[in-house]
Enzyme design. Sequence first.
Site, PDB file in Angstrom:
ATOM      1  CE  LYS A  43      -3.264   2.832   2.714  1.00  0.00           C
ATOM      2  NZ  LYS A  43      -4.072   2.834   3.920  1.00  0.00           N
ATOM      3  CD  GLU A  64      -6.062   8.734  10.998  1.00  0.00           C
ATOM      4  OE1 GLU A  64      -5.947   7.717  11.112  1.00  0.00           O
ATOM      5  OE2 GLU A  64      -6.416   9.254   9.715  1.00  0.00           O
ATOM      6  CD  GLU A  68      -7.299   2.411   2.277  1.00  0.00           C
ATOM      7  OE1 GLU A  68      -7.107   3.798   2.603  1.00  0.00           O
ATOM      8  OE2 GLU A  68      -8.091   2.251   1.365  1.00  0.00           O
ATOM      9  CD  GLU A  71     -10.194   8.187  -1.000  1.00  0.00           C
ATOM     10  OE1 GLU A  71      -9.486   8.139   0.223  1.00  0.00           O
ATOM     11  OE2 GLU A  71     -10.427   7.197  -1.378  1.00  0.00           O
TER      12      GLU A  71
END
Length: 407
Positions: free
Chosen positions: A161, A211, A255, A391
């Site tokens: 990733k 976050e 993910e 996105e």
Amino acid sequence: MSVSLHDTTAYEPTAYDPTATPVSPGAATSLLDAYRPTTDRFLATPRRTLLGRGTTALVPDDSRPPAVRVRETLDGLRRAGNAAPVVVGALPFAPDGPSALAVPESVHWAPPLREDPLVALAVPHEGDRPDWRVREVPEAAVYGAAVASAVARMRAGEFDKVVLARTLELTSGQEPDLPAMLRRLARRDPAGYTFAVPSGPGRTLVGASPELLVARQGGLLTANPLAGSAPRSEDLAEDVRRAVALLESEKDLHEHAVVVAAVREALAPFCASLEVPERPTLVRTAAMWHLSTTVTGELARPDTTALDLASALHPTPAVCGTPTDLARRVIAESEPFDRGAYTGMVGWQDADGDGEWVVTIRCAEAEGDTLRLFAGAGVVAASTPEAETAETAAKFRTFLHAVGASL
């Protein structure tokens, strides 16, 4: 206009307790309204609102680990008679990048913005917004090609990733109104993490992150990794459909699982116990749905600080990739800009080691008449250039709304 800092305390070391100190409506929004660029540091979280004014000390920016530098700075001030010093500021994505950490002269605390009823009031008209000129760096097609290249390398087994970002450079003939921008960001997502801190000479980092990297309060820690996202819709039925689809998306669940596993591995050595839910839940911002897992733990040692934990976690696969070192190289090869503070961490820590550190996303850096906005997407083998470009465009919306610009 002068704004009084009413119903706040000079220092309040633990999570704000509304049953302990009566606070009138407006305590949190008064700190938001009082923010001034250059000299102030503002941070609003779901636990508290913080406004630091002036600078008592700068944390040295040298080769020692950030947690060591912060601990020594706070311990030295405490020995010199400062009963409750607090460090506030930002750390960069790159391990050798410049940090921007300082101890304010005074720190004012209030309850969370989301608990202040005045945050729901409309923002007063603040004059004409600038006529922004917008430049994509890189252009969307170039970014899509970088995603396609990374996907091909992952399908060949080179790595698992990588998070690839792009920027928008907004320029106008005048300096942006940062206090107005901060107020719009905070009121759009009052339950998130809104911040404005100096990030370098003549530069200010401002944003609204969803976050939490990690928080430490006494012997307890909380981390809240987010990975796997979908844009919101103004149509309620479509918005719900997208949320359900995200919860069922194999690509996004994979993910997310990679990130949660990395968080578990990083935090386990510090913990006597660690609780990690088996499946993620959903959190939402005004612009995005995110897969979310709340990790909690009990520390094995009382001298482990919030920044010790944050440094062990940073960078998570949610902002870099896996394996980390290889993902960093792919980022350097693919992104034609320096991330700086973007995907680093912003937050605070006191001399007892308590604090909150937030992942620096949904943000921009202001310098002169220029704003540089950042947005990234997690790229895995199942990704497509079109989906990841869309996105990042959706993630830009948080900030574009705050400045009155469009892509």
